[in-house]
Design an enzyme around this catalytic site. Structure first.
Site, PDB file in Angstrom:
ATOM      1  N   ARG A 178       0.834  -1.202   0.000  1.00  0.00           N
ATOM      2  CA  ARG A 178       0.000   0.000   0.000  1.00  0.00           C
ATOM      3  C   ARG A 178       0.867   1.249   0.000  1.00  0.00           C
ATOM      4  O   ARG A 178       0.559   2.237  -0.680  1.00  0.00           O
ATOM      5  CB  ARG A 178      -0.953  -0.010   1.196  1.00  0.00           C
ATOM      6  N   CYS A 237      -1.373   5.937   9.153  1.00  0.00           N
ATOM      7  CA  CYS A 237      -1.744   4.591   8.671  1.00  0.00           C
ATOM      8  C   CYS A 237      -2.920   4.763   7.726  1.00  0.00           C
ATOM      9  O   CYS A 237      -2.968   5.729   6.976  1.00  0.00           O
ATOM     10  CB  CYS A 237      -2.064   3.658   9.845  1.00  0.00           C
TER      11      CYS A 237
END
Length: 279
Positions: A178, A237
């Site tokens: 990611r 995050c």
């Protein structure tokens, strides 16, 4: 003769420490999120720290955003927390979302809180008792009052300044795929990649094979390998949850100048947001 006072734990406690003190007035919170919020078992007497519900601001565009101090105070009082309570938080995944609850309490001025190392899996592996009822609380109200500490939870503008500050480091807890933009984002409307200048430290790399946090020396090495001698650390995050695993790891490693980016990639990575992204 009054009962001896329970010592305030550090940021991390193990299952046997907690088991020996259940029933002594410690508030135990289940802070599980998502599918783990429907786990079929809980630690006896655990109360719900509902990050998917009342303990996030659902008027904010990003998920898991901090509620206001007044909202947080009301929810903690409804859950029986007092200013003199000792709180232990856990989650059903291990050490995943419980550090978010720990960091929120710290950000609201409450230090008498610890994370259960290894979470519910470590508790069950130790052969300790569990209940099958969902986490709940219907006891008396507490006296908790939020006293927010500025700077522990920050917004995108502060993070943008930190990215340009050579004395600070911004660490992203998402997976390497990611972060690189090679794996899809789980939420719609988000670009792949990362903030220019951010560093990648997937939160799972701070944990051992048993799901518990690594020793303090190993944690320090993990942070220094990326941040060098920088002591001011900012964490991001997907939605501000696993960033708090990094905050917990950094606290255990001896860092003191820490902040969590509340909006995280759910805000920064928006296709409509216009903030710089690199892959």
């Amino acid at each position: 003769m009054p009962a001896p006072e329970i010592p305030v734990p550090g940021p991390l406690v193990d299952a046997h420490w907690l088991a020996a003190r259940l029933g002594e007035g410690i508030v135990v919170f289940d802070a599980s999120v998502g599918a783990h919020g429907n786990a079929p078992q809980r630690i006896p007497g655990a109360r719900p720290f509902d990050l998917d519900g009342a303990l996030s601001d659902h008027t904010a565009p990003a998920p898991h955003t901090m509620p206001t101090a007044a909202e947080f105070t009301e929810e903690m009082r409804a859950l029986g927390v007092g200013d003199d309570s000792i709180v232990v938080v856990y989650d059903a995944a291990g050490v995943y979302s419980s550090p978010r609850a720990w960091w929120m309490l710290r950000a609201m001025g409450f230090d008498r809180v610890a994370v259960l190392d290894g979470g519910l899996p470590a508790w069950a592996a130790a052969g300790l008792p569990v209940e099958s009822e969902p986490a709940a609380y219907d006891g008396p109200r507490g006296s908790f009052t939020a006293r927010p500490r500025p700077g522990l939870v920050v917004d995108a503008e502060v993070v943008a300044e930190a990215l340009a500050d050579p004395a600070a480091a911004v660490l992203d807890a998402r997976t390497r795929g990611r972060f690189a933009g090679t794996a899809p984002e789980p939420r719609d409307g988000l670009r792949g990649g990362h903030m220019p200048g951010a560093l990648n430290l997937p939160f799972g790399e701070l944990q051992g094979p048993d799901g518990r946090m690594r020793p303090a020396g190993e944690l320090r090495e993990a942070f220094e390998a990326l941040a060098g001698d920088r002591e001011r650390l900012y964490f991001s995050c997907g939605s501000g949850v696993t960033a708090c695993v990094l905050a917990l790891g950094a606290d255990l490693a001896g860092y003191g100048r820490l902040a969590v980016y509340d909006g995280s990639w759910s805000e920064w990575g928006l296709e409509s947001g216009g903030r710089p992204v690199t892959t």
